[in-house]
Design a protein around this motif. Structure first.
Motif, PDB file in Angstrom:
ATOM      1  N   ARG A   5       0.831  -1.219   0.000  1.00 48.76           N
ATOM      2  CA  ARG A   5       0.000   0.000   0.000  1.00 48.76           C
ATOM      3  C   ARG A   5       0.862   1.264   0.000  1.00 48.76           C
ATOM      4  O   ARG A   5       0.570   2.224  -0.704  1.00 48.76           O
ATOM      5  CB  ARG A   5      -0.916   0.014   1.221  1.00 48.76           C
ATOM      6  CG  ARG A   5      -2.146  -0.839   1.092  1.00 48.76           C
ATOM      7  CD  ARG A   5      -3.141  -0.537   2.198  1.00 48.76           C
ATOM      8  NE  ARG A   5      -2.554  -0.539   3.537  1.00 48.76           N
ATOM      9  CZ  ARG A   5      -2.425  -1.616   4.309  1.00 48.76           C
ATOM     10  NH1 ARG A   5      -2.838  -2.782   3.881  1.00 48.76           N
ATOM     11  NH2 ARG A   5      -1.904  -1.517   5.513  1.00 48.76           N
ATOM     12  N   ASN A   6       1.936   1.266   0.787  1.00 49.46           N
ATOM     13  CA  ASN A   6       2.774   2.463   0.926  1.00 49.46           C
ATOM     14  C   ASN A   6       3.620   2.752  -0.312  1.00 49.46           C
ATOM     15  O   ASN A   6       4.014   3.891  -0.526  1.00 49.46           O
ATOM     16  CB  ASN A   6       3.680   2.343   2.146  1.00 49.46           C
ATOM     17  CG  ASN A   6       2.908   2.442   3.435  1.00 49.46           C
ATOM     18  OD1 ASN A   6       1.776   2.900   3.459  1.00 49.46           O
ATOM     19  ND2 ASN A   6       3.517   2.005   4.519  1.00 49.46           N
ATOM     20  N   PHE A   7       3.935   1.738  -1.091  1.00 49.06           N
ATOM     21  CA  PHE A   7       4.822   1.922  -2.239  1.00 49.06           C
ATOM     22  C   PHE A   7       4.130   1.559  -3.551  1.00 49.06           C
ATOM     23  O   PHE A   7       4.732   0.961  -4.432  1.00 49.06           O
ATOM     24  CB  PHE A   7       6.094   1.086  -2.061  1.00 49.06           C
ATOM     25  CG  PHE A   7       6.888   1.471  -0.852  1.00 49.06           C
ATOM     26  CD1 PHE A   7       7.568   2.667  -0.796  1.00 49.06           C
ATOM     27  CD2 PHE A   7       6.934   0.634   0.254  1.00 49.06           C
ATOM     28  CE1 PHE A   7       8.302   3.028   0.318  1.00 49.06           C
ATOM     29  CE2 PHE A   7       7.667   0.973   1.382  1.00 49.06           C
ATOM     30  CZ  PHE A   7       8.349   2.176   1.411  1.00 49.06           C
ATOM     31  N   GLU A   8       2.869   1.948  -3.694  1.00 51.37           N
ATOM     32  CA  GLU A   8       2.112   1.633  -4.904  1.00 51.37           C
ATOM     33  C   GLU A   8       2.724   2.232  -6.160  1.00 51.37           C
ATOM     34  O   GLU A   8       2.636   1.656  -7.232  1.00 51.37           O
ATOM     35  CB  GLU A   8       0.664   2.126  -4.773  1.00 51.37           C
ATOM     36  CG  GLU A   8      -0.185   1.273  -3.879  1.00 51.37           C
ATOM     37  CD  GLU A   8      -1.592   1.814  -3.764  1.00 51.37           C
ATOM     38  OE1 GLU A   8      -2.491   0.991  -3.531  1.00 51.37           O
ATOM     39  OE2 GLU A   8      -1.788   3.036  -3.893  1.00 51.37           O
ATOM     40  N   SER A   9       3.365   3.387  -6.028  1.00 54.40           N
ATOM     41  CA  SER A   9       3.882   4.080  -7.215  1.00 54.40           C
ATOM     42  C   SER A   9       5.252   3.568  -7.667  1.00 54.40           C
ATOM     43  O   SER A   9       5.719   3.908  -8.749  1.00 54.40           O
ATOM     44  CB  SER A   9       3.974   5.577  -6.948  1.00 54.40           C
ATOM     45  OG  SER A   9       4.864   5.817  -5.876  1.00 54.40           O
ATOM     46  N   SER A  10       5.907   2.765  -6.870  1.00 54.34           N
ATOM     47  CA  SER A  10       7.242   2.278  -7.218  1.00 54.34           C
ATOM     48  C   SER A  10       7.161   0.888  -7.844  1.00 54.34           C
ATOM     49  O   SER A  10       6.915  -0.104  -7.166  1.00 54.34           O
ATOM     50  CB  SER A  10       8.127   2.230  -5.969  1.00 54.34           C
ATOM     51  OG  SER A  10       9.361   1.632  -6.272  1.00 54.34           O
ATOM     52  N   PHE A  11       7.397   0.826  -9.146  1.00 50.64           N
ATOM     53  CA  PHE A  11       7.346  -0.450  -9.858  1.00 50.64           C
ATOM     54  C   PHE A  11       8.397  -1.421  -9.324  1.00 50.64           C
ATOM     55  O   PHE A  11       8.126  -2.601  -9.143  1.00 50.64           O
ATOM     56  CB  PHE A  11       7.541  -0.236 -11.361  1.00 50.64           C
ATOM     57  CG  PHE A  11       7.612  -1.518 -12.131  1.00 50.64           C
ATOM     58  CD1 PHE A  11       6.460  -2.241 -12.403  1.00 50.64           C
ATOM     59  CD2 PHE A  11       8.830  -2.024 -12.562  1.00 50.64           C
ATOM     60  CE1 PHE A  11       6.513  -3.440 -13.098  1.00 50.64           C
ATOM     61  CE2 PHE A  11       8.902  -3.223 -13.261  1.00 50.64           C
ATOM     62  CZ  PHE A  11       7.731  -3.923 -13.527  1.00 50.64           C
ATOM     63  N   ALA A  12       9.599  -0.914  -9.067  1.00 55.71           N
ATOM     64  CA  ALA A  12      10.694  -1.781  -8.601  1.00 55.71           C
ATOM     65  C   ALA A  12      10.353  -2.420  -7.254  1.00 55.71           C
ATOM     66  O   ALA A  12      10.557  -3.630  -7.054  1.00 55.71           O
ATOM     67  CB  ALA A  12      11.991  -0.997  -8.503  1.00 55.71           C
ATOM     68  N   LEU A  13       9.827  -1.635  -6.324  1.00 51.28           N
ATOM     69  CA  LEU A  13       9.485  -2.185  -5.011  1.00 51.28           C
ATOM     70  C   LEU A  13       8.298  -3.131  -5.099  1.00 51.28           C
ATOM     71  O   LEU A  13       8.257  -4.144  -4.397  1.00 51.28           O
ATOM     72  CB  LEU A  13       9.193  -1.062  -4.016  1.00 51.28           C
ATOM     73  CG  LEU A  13      10.433  -0.350  -3.479  1.00 51.28           C
ATOM     74  CD1 LEU A  13      10.053   0.840  -2.633  1.00 51.28           C
ATOM     75  CD2 LEU A  13      11.290  -1.307  -2.672  1.00 51.28           C
ATOM     76  N   GLN A  14       7.326  -2.819  -5.955  1.00 51.39           N
ATOM     77  CA  GLN A  14       6.189  -3.721  -6.132  1.00 51.39           C
ATOM     78  C   GLN A  14       6.663  -5.073  -6.666  1.00 51.39           C
ATOM     79  O   GLN A  14       6.202  -6.125  -6.239  1.00 51.39           O
ATOM     80  CB  GLN A  14       5.145  -3.104  -7.077  1.00 51.39           C
ATOM     81  CG  GLN A  14       4.372  -1.961  -6.468  1.00 51.39           C
ATOM     82  CD  GLN A  14       3.519  -2.388  -5.287  1.00 51.39           C
ATOM     83  OE1 GLN A  14       2.911  -3.449  -5.295  1.00 51.39           O
ATOM     84  NE2 GLN A  14       3.482  -1.555  -4.264  1.00 51.39           N
ATOM     85  N   SER A  15       7.598  -5.019  -7.605  1.00 52.31           N
ATOM     86  CA  SER A  15       8.149  -6.253  -8.171  1.00 52.31           C
ATOM     87  C   SER A  15       8.883  -7.056  -7.086  1.00 52.31           C
ATOM     88  O   SER A  15       8.750  -8.276  -7.003  1.00 52.31           O
ATOM     89  CB  SER A  15       9.091  -5.912  -9.318  1.00 52.31           C
ATOM     90  OG  SER A  15       9.692  -7.062  -9.834  1.00 52.31           O
ATOM     91  N   TYR A  16       9.646  -6.361  -6.260  1.00 54.40           N
ATOM     92  CA  TYR A  16      10.375  -6.993  -5.163  1.00 54.40           C
ATOM     93  C   TYR A  16       9.397  -7.658  -4.181  1.00 54.40           C
ATOM     94  O   TYR A  16       9.583  -8.809  -3.777  1.00 54.40           O
ATOM     95  CB  TYR A  16      11.231  -5.948  -4.448  1.00 54.40           C
ATOM     96  CG  TYR A  16      11.937  -6.444  -3.221  1.00 54.40           C
ATOM     97  CD1 TYR A  16      13.024  -7.306  -3.330  1.00 54.40           C
ATOM     98  CD2 TYR A  16      11.533  -6.060  -1.958  1.00 54.40           C
ATOM     99  CE1 TYR A  16      13.682  -7.779  -2.206  1.00 54.40           C
ATOM    100  CE2 TYR A  16      12.182  -6.515  -0.828  1.00 54.40           C
ATOM    101  CZ  TYR A  16      13.255  -7.368  -0.956  1.00 54.40           C
ATOM    102  OH  TYR A  16      13.891  -7.825   0.152  1.00 54.40           O
ATOM    103  N   LEU A  17       8.340  -6.933  -3.826  1.00 49.82           N
ATOM    104  CA  LEU A  17       7.357  -7.464  -2.879  1.00 49.82           C
ATOM    105  C   LEU A  17       6.604  -8.656  -3.465  1.00 49.82           C
ATOM    106  O   LEU A  17       6.296  -9.610  -2.752  1.00 49.82           O
ATOM    107  CB  LEU A  17       6.381  -6.360  -2.461  1.00 49.82           C
ATOM    108  CG  LEU A  17       7.005  -5.227  -1.636  1.00 49.82           C
ATOM    109  CD1 LEU A  17       6.033  -4.072  -1.495  1.00 49.82           C
ATOM    110  CD2 LEU A  17       7.470  -5.729  -0.295  1.00 49.82           C
ATOM    111  N   LYS A  18       6.339  -8.631  -4.760  1.00 46.85           N
ATOM    112  CA  LYS A  18       5.693  -9.781  -5.403  1.00 46.85           C
ATOM    113  C   LYS A  18       6.604 -11.003  -5.345  1.00 46.85           C
ATOM    114  O   LYS A  18       6.143 -12.129  -5.167  1.00 46.85           O
ATOM    115  CB  LYS A  18       5.344  -9.460  -6.860  1.00 46.85           C
ATOM    116  CG  LYS A  18       4.116  -8.611  -7.003  1.00 46.85           C
ATOM    117  CD  LYS A  18       3.813  -8.336  -8.462  1.00 46.85           C
ATOM    118  CE  LYS A  18       2.684  -7.344  -8.595  1.00 46.85           C
ATOM    119  NZ  LYS A  18       2.448  -6.957  -9.988  1.00 46.85           N
ATOM    120  N   GLY A  19       7.903 -10.773  -5.507  1.00 51.23           N
ATOM    121  CA  GLY A  19       8.864 -11.868  -5.405  1.00 51.23           C
ATOM    122  C   GLY A  19       8.871 -12.481  -4.014  1.00 51.23           C
ATOM    123  O   GLY A  19       8.944 -13.702  -3.861  1.00 51.23           O
TER     124      GLY A  19
END
Length: 96
Positions: free
Chosen positions: A24-38
């Motif tokens: 929720r806090n990093f919705e705008s960061s594609f790189a962090l979203q990808s990391y969290l999905k991993g």
């Protein structure tokens, strides 16, 4: 946003909550979203990392050493010489 104390103390009970908050806090960061999905994809492995003291750091260090040497010697020698050099380096590291 740092890790909760539960996660720092190797208690995985808050991992899912932390992942949801981070998403929720990093919705705008594609790189962090990808990391969290991993992390979500390998959640069982992440949970095991909290519960055990095992690490693959030693193996990763050896692999890194070999890859670095391979890059340095690319185009300069045969596989046999590369193999001998790797064995020599490993033998020296066992002695010291």
């Amino acid at each position: 946003m740092g890790l909760p104390n539960d996660l720092k103390n190797k208690d995985d009970s808050k991992l899912s909550e932390w992942l949801n908050t981070a998403k929720r806090n990093f919705e705008s960061s594609f790189a962090l979203q990808s990391y969290l999905k991993g992390i979500e994809k390998d959640e069982s492995a992440v949970r095991m990392a909290f519960k055990t003291h095992f690490s693959n750091g030693l193996a990763e260090g050896s692999v890194n050493k070999v890859k670095t040497l391979k890059r340095k010697m690319y185009g300069r020698c045969s596989f046999d010489l590369l193999r001998k050099k790797i064995l020599l380096i490993e033998q020296r590291s066992l002695v010291t």
